[in-house]
Design a protein around this motif. Structure first.
Motif, PDB file in Angstrom:
ATOM      1  N   ASP A 110     -35.805 -37.052 -59.608  1.00  0.00           N
ATOM      2  CA  ASP A 110     -35.601 -36.830 -58.175  1.00  0.00           C
ATOM      3  C   ASP A 110     -36.012 -35.437 -57.703  1.00  0.00           C
ATOM      4  O   ASP A 110     -36.032 -35.172 -56.498  1.00  0.00           O
ATOM      5  N   LEU A 111     -36.323 -34.527 -58.613  1.00  0.00           N
ATOM      6  CA  LEU A 111     -36.692 -33.169 -58.212  1.00  0.00           C
ATOM      7  C   LEU A 111     -38.064 -33.157 -57.543  1.00  0.00           C
ATOM      8  O   LEU A 111     -38.990 -33.832 -57.981  1.00  0.00           O
ATOM      9  N   THR A 112     -38.170 -32.357 -56.490  1.00  0.00           N
ATOM     10  CA  THR A 112     -39.451 -32.182 -55.815  1.00  0.00           C
ATOM     11  C   THR A 112     -40.271 -31.112 -56.534  1.00  0.00           C
ATOM     12  O   THR A 112     -39.763 -30.390 -57.389  1.00  0.00           O
ATOM     13  N   THR A 113     -41.522 -31.011 -56.156  1.00  0.00           N
ATOM     14  CA  THR A 113     -42.389 -29.994 -56.768  1.00  0.00           C
ATOM     15  C   THR A 113     -41.817 -28.602 -56.589  1.00  0.00           C
ATOM     16  O   THR A 113     -41.807 -27.786 -57.523  1.00  0.00           O
ATOM     17  N   ASP A 114     -41.336 -28.308 -55.388  1.00  0.00           N
ATOM     18  CA  ASP A 114     -40.759 -26.984 -55.133  1.00  0.00           C
ATOM     19  C   ASP A 114     -39.490 -26.758 -55.941  1.00  0.00           C
ATOM     20  O   ASP A 114     -39.243 -25.654 -56.449  1.00  0.00           O
ATOM     21  N   GLN A 115     -38.665 -27.792 -56.069  1.00  0.00           N
ATOM     22  CA  GLN A 115     -37.419 -27.651 -56.831  1.00  0.00           C
ATOM     23  C   GLN A 115     -37.681 -27.422 -58.320  1.00  0.00           C
ATOM     24  O   GLN A 115     -36.939 -26.691 -58.973  1.00  0.00           O
ATOM     25  N   TRP A 116     -38.743 -28.006 -58.833  1.00  0.00           N
ATOM     26  CA  TRP A 116     -39.101 -27.765 -60.223  1.00  0.00           C
ATOM     27  C   TRP A 116     -39.444 -26.297 -60.460  1.00  0.00           C
ATOM     28  O   TRP A 116     -39.328 -25.787 -61.570  1.00  0.00           O
ATOM     29  N   ARG A 117     -39.868 -25.605 -59.407  1.00  0.00           N
ATOM     30  CA  ARG A 117     -40.239 -24.191 -59.550  1.00  0.00           C
ATOM     31  C   ARG A 117     -39.022 -23.261 -59.467  1.00  0.00           C
ATOM     32  O   ARG A 117     -39.137 -22.057 -59.711  1.00  0.00           O
ATOM     33  N   ALA A 118     -37.869 -23.796 -59.115  1.00  0.00           N
ATOM     34  CA  ALA A 118     -36.665 -22.968 -58.955  1.00  0.00           C
ATOM     35  C   ALA A 118     -36.278 -22.339 -60.291  1.00  0.00           C
ATOM     36  O   ALA A 118     -36.527 -22.897 -61.366  1.00  0.00           O
ATOM     37  N   GLU A 119     -35.665 -21.160 -60.223  1.00  0.00           N
ATOM     38  CA  GLU A 119     -35.226 -20.480 -61.438  1.00  0.00           C
ATOM     39  C   GLU A 119     -33.788 -20.852 -61.776  1.00  0.00           C
ATOM     40  O   GLU A 119     -32.925 -20.937 -60.902  1.00  0.00           O
ATOM     41  N   VAL A 120     -33.552 -21.092 -63.065  1.00  0.00           N
ATOM     42  CA  VAL A 120     -32.211 -21.393 -63.571  1.00  0.00           C
ATOM     43  C   VAL A 120     -31.989 -20.535 -64.817  1.00  0.00           C
ATOM     44  O   VAL A 120     -32.914 -19.902 -65.316  1.00  0.00           O
ATOM     45  N   VAL A 121     -30.771 -20.536 -65.316  1.00  0.00           N
ATOM     46  CA  VAL A 121     -30.439 -19.703 -66.476  1.00  0.00           C
ATOM     47  C   VAL A 121     -29.925 -20.589 -67.603  1.00  0.00           C
ATOM     48  O   VAL A 121     -29.002 -21.385 -67.409  1.00  0.00           O
ATOM     49  N   THR A 122     -30.512 -20.462 -68.785  1.00  0.00           N
ATOM     50  CA  THR A 122     -30.108 -21.281 -69.927  1.00  0.00           C
ATOM     51  C   THR A 122     -28.781 -20.795 -70.509  1.00  0.00           C
ATOM     52  O   THR A 122     -28.274 -19.731 -70.145  1.00  0.00           O
ATOM     53  N   ALA A 123     -28.251 -21.563 -71.450  1.00  0.00           N
ATOM     54  CA  ALA A 123     -26.992 -21.193 -72.100  1.00  0.00           C
ATOM     55  C   ALA A 123     -27.129 -19.895 -72.883  1.00  0.00           C
ATOM     56  O   ALA A 123     -26.145 -19.199 -73.132  1.00  0.00           O
ATOM     57  N   GLN A 124     -28.369 -19.560 -73.271  1.00  0.00           N
ATOM     58  CA  GLN A 124     -28.626 -18.309 -73.996  1.00  0.00           C
ATOM     59  C   GLN A 124     -28.874 -17.146 -73.050  1.00  0.00           C
ATOM     60  O   GLN A 124     -29.166 -16.030 -73.500  1.00  0.00           O
ATOM     61  N   GLY A 125     -28.787 -17.388 -71.751  1.00  0.00           N
ATOM     62  CA  GLY A 125     -28.940 -16.323 -70.774  1.00  0.00           C
ATOM     63  C   GLY A 125     -30.372 -16.054 -70.338  1.00  0.00           C
ATOM     64  O   GLY A 125     -30.638 -15.067 -69.656  1.00  0.00           O
ATOM     65  N   ARG A 126     -31.314 -16.925 -70.723  1.00  0.00           N
ATOM     66  CA  ARG A 126     -32.705 -16.744 -70.302  1.00  0.00           C
ATOM     67  C   ARG A 126     -32.910 -17.325 -68.911  1.00  0.00           C
ATOM     68  O   ARG A 126     -32.466 -18.438 -68.619  1.00  0.00           O
ATOM     69  N   THR A 127     -33.591 -16.572 -68.052  1.00  0.00           N
ATOM     70  CA  THR A 127     -33.958 -17.081 -66.737  1.00  0.00           C
ATOM     71  C   THR A 127     -35.314 -17.764 -66.856  1.00  0.00           C
ATOM     72  O   THR A 127     -36.296 -17.148 -67.272  1.00  0.00           O
ATOM     73  N   VAL A 128     -35.342 -19.055 -66.537  1.00  0.00           N
ATOM     74  CA  VAL A 128     -36.567 -19.839 -66.689  1.00  0.00           C
ATOM     75  C   VAL A 128     -36.782 -20.696 -65.451  1.00  0.00           C
ATOM     76  O   VAL A 128     -35.867 -20.928 -64.660  1.00  0.00           O
ATOM     77  N   SER A 129     -38.005 -21.183 -65.298  1.00  0.00           N
ATOM     78  CA  SER A 129     -38.295 -22.157 -64.261  1.00  0.00           C
ATOM     79  C   SER A 129     -37.651 -23.481 -64.646  1.00  0.00           C
ATOM     80  O   SER A 129     -37.507 -23.808 -65.829  1.00  0.00           O
ATOM     81  N   ALA A 130     -37.279 -24.280 -63.648  1.00  0.00           N
ATOM     82  CA  ALA A 130     -36.691 -25.588 -63.933  1.00  0.00           C
ATOM     83  C   ALA A 130     -37.651 -26.483 -64.705  1.00  0.00           C
ATOM     84  O   ALA A 130     -37.215 -27.433 -65.372  1.00  0.00           O
ATOM     85  N   THR A 131     -38.940 -26.175 -64.661  1.00  0.00           N
ATOM     86  CA  THR A 131     -39.909 -26.960 -65.431  1.00  0.00           C
ATOM     87  C   THR A 131     -39.657 -26.845 -66.931  1.00  0.00           C
ATOM     88  O   THR A 131     -40.184 -27.641 -67.708  1.00  0.00           O
ATOM     89  N   GLU A 132     -38.842 -25.877 -67.342  1.00  0.00           N
ATOM     90  CA  GLU A 132     -38.515 -25.704 -68.758  1.00  0.00           C
ATOM     91  C   GLU A 132     -37.446 -26.703 -69.217  1.00  0.00           C
ATOM     92  O   GLU A 132     -37.288 -26.942 -70.424  1.00  0.00           O
ATOM     93  N   ILE A 133     -36.727 -27.295 -68.275  1.00  0.00           N
ATOM     94  CA  ILE A 133     -35.614 -28.184 -68.628  1.00  0.00           C
ATOM     95  C   ILE A 133     -36.059 -29.357 -69.498  1.00  0.00           C
ATOM     96  O   ILE A 133     -35.413 -29.651 -70.518  1.00  0.00           O
ATOM     97  N   PRO A 134     -37.147 -30.066 -69.163  1.00  0.00           N
ATOM     98  CA  PRO A 134     -37.564 -31.165 -70.040  1.00  0.00           C
ATOM     99  C   PRO A 134     -37.878 -30.710 -71.461  1.00  0.00           C
ATOM    100  O   PRO A 134     -37.580 -31.431 -72.418  1.00  0.00           O
ATOM    101  N   TRP A 135     -38.472 -29.545 -71.604  1.00  0.00           N
ATOM    102  CA  TRP A 135     -38.760 -29.050 -72.947  1.00  0.00           C
ATOM    103  C   TRP A 135     -37.473 -28.748 -73.712  1.00  0.00           C
ATOM    104  O   TRP A 135     -37.360 -29.079 -74.901  1.00  0.00           O
ATOM    105  N   LEU A 136     -36.497 -28.143 -73.044  1.00  0.00           N
ATOM    106  CA  LEU A 136     -35.215 -27.880 -73.687  1.00  0.00           C
ATOM    107  C   LEU A 136     -34.589 -29.180 -74.187  1.00  0.00           C
ATOM    108  O   LEU A 136     -34.023 -29.243 -75.288  1.00  0.00           O
ATOM    109  N   ARG A 137     -34.691 -30.230 -73.387  1.00  0.00           N
ATOM    110  CA  ARG A 137     -34.119 -31.526 -73.783  1.00  0.00           C
ATOM    111  C   ARG A 137     -34.946 -32.180 -74.875  1.00  0.00           C
ATOM    112  O   ARG A 137     -34.385 -32.784 -75.798  1.00  0.00           O
TER     113      ARG A 137
END
Length: 207
Positions: A110-137
């Motif tokens: 359901d994420l839009t292209t712009d939302q995929w570009r949003a920054e989030v923080v992993t459990a290890q404290g790294r700030t990443v683009s939301a596009t990193e979430i699929p790789w983490l999973r």
């Protein structure tokens, strides 16, 4: 070649299917047996995988809404959730793992292209683009599908995933070059899992 967002999503689907198939074949007794991870039964491992999907769904929510939603409230809470999850029945754990995986897949879809570009923080404290979430999973579901200890090996995982994982771990471990050997064995070595490579230093566990 750098991994793509689409590839990561495909690997999530592949690893999720591997896990669901394996867990469905395990009865209550088999689920209480040790996983390939020291100190964890298969129940602990499945609880971790299920909780991880819920945690990454928090990051998807963060990307979609802009509301800061950490993966876990704390590492203590994360560990407590795994311990309590390990006390569930095999059927309950399978249901949680499958439902949390479906919920994450739907949320990511359901994420839009712009939302995929949003920054989030992993459990290890790294700030990443939301596009990193699929790789983490993808890392979680594919590597832990092997860790269940049902006979699945790194050689059964997609070559593209193994190549991307090797690059990722080398960077995180600060390694320059890797030993010669078949790619699945090299990745097993890099992740700190059992391998057949000779004369290499122990790296310790990863993920």
């Amino acid at each position: 070649m750098p991994r793509t967002h689409a590839e990561s999503l495909q690997w999530v689907e592949h690893g999720t299917h591997l896990l669901a198939t394996q867990v469905a074949a395990l009865d209550e007794q088999a689920m209480t047996e040790p996983s390939a991870l020291p100190g964890w039964t298969r129940k602990h491992l499945v609880a971790h995988i299920a909780a991880n999907a819920d945690a990454l769904s928090n990051l998807v929510h963060w990307a979609r809404t802009g509301e800061r939603t950490p993966m876990y409230s704390s590492m203590d809470q994360r560990n407590a959730d795994i311990e309590s999850g390990a006390r569930l029945s095999a059927a309950q754990l399978a249901a949680w793992m499958n439902a949390s995986a479906r919920n994450l897949a739907v949320a990511m879809d359901d994420l839009t292209t712009d939302q995929w570009r949003a920054e989030v923080v992993t459990a290890q404290g790294r700030t990443v683009s939301a596009t990193e979430i699929p790789w983490l999973r993808a890392r979680e579901v594919c590597v832990h599908a092997v860790d269940l200890g049902t006979g699945l090996a790194f050689a059964d995982l997609p070559d593209g995933f193994l190549s991307a994982l090797a690059v990722d771990i080398q960077a995180k471990r600060g390694l320059v070059g890797v030993p010669d050997g078949p790619l699945p064995e090299v990745v097993a070595y890099l992740t700190g899992r059992p391998h057949t490579l000779a004369g290499v230093p122990d790296l310790g566990p990863w993920l």
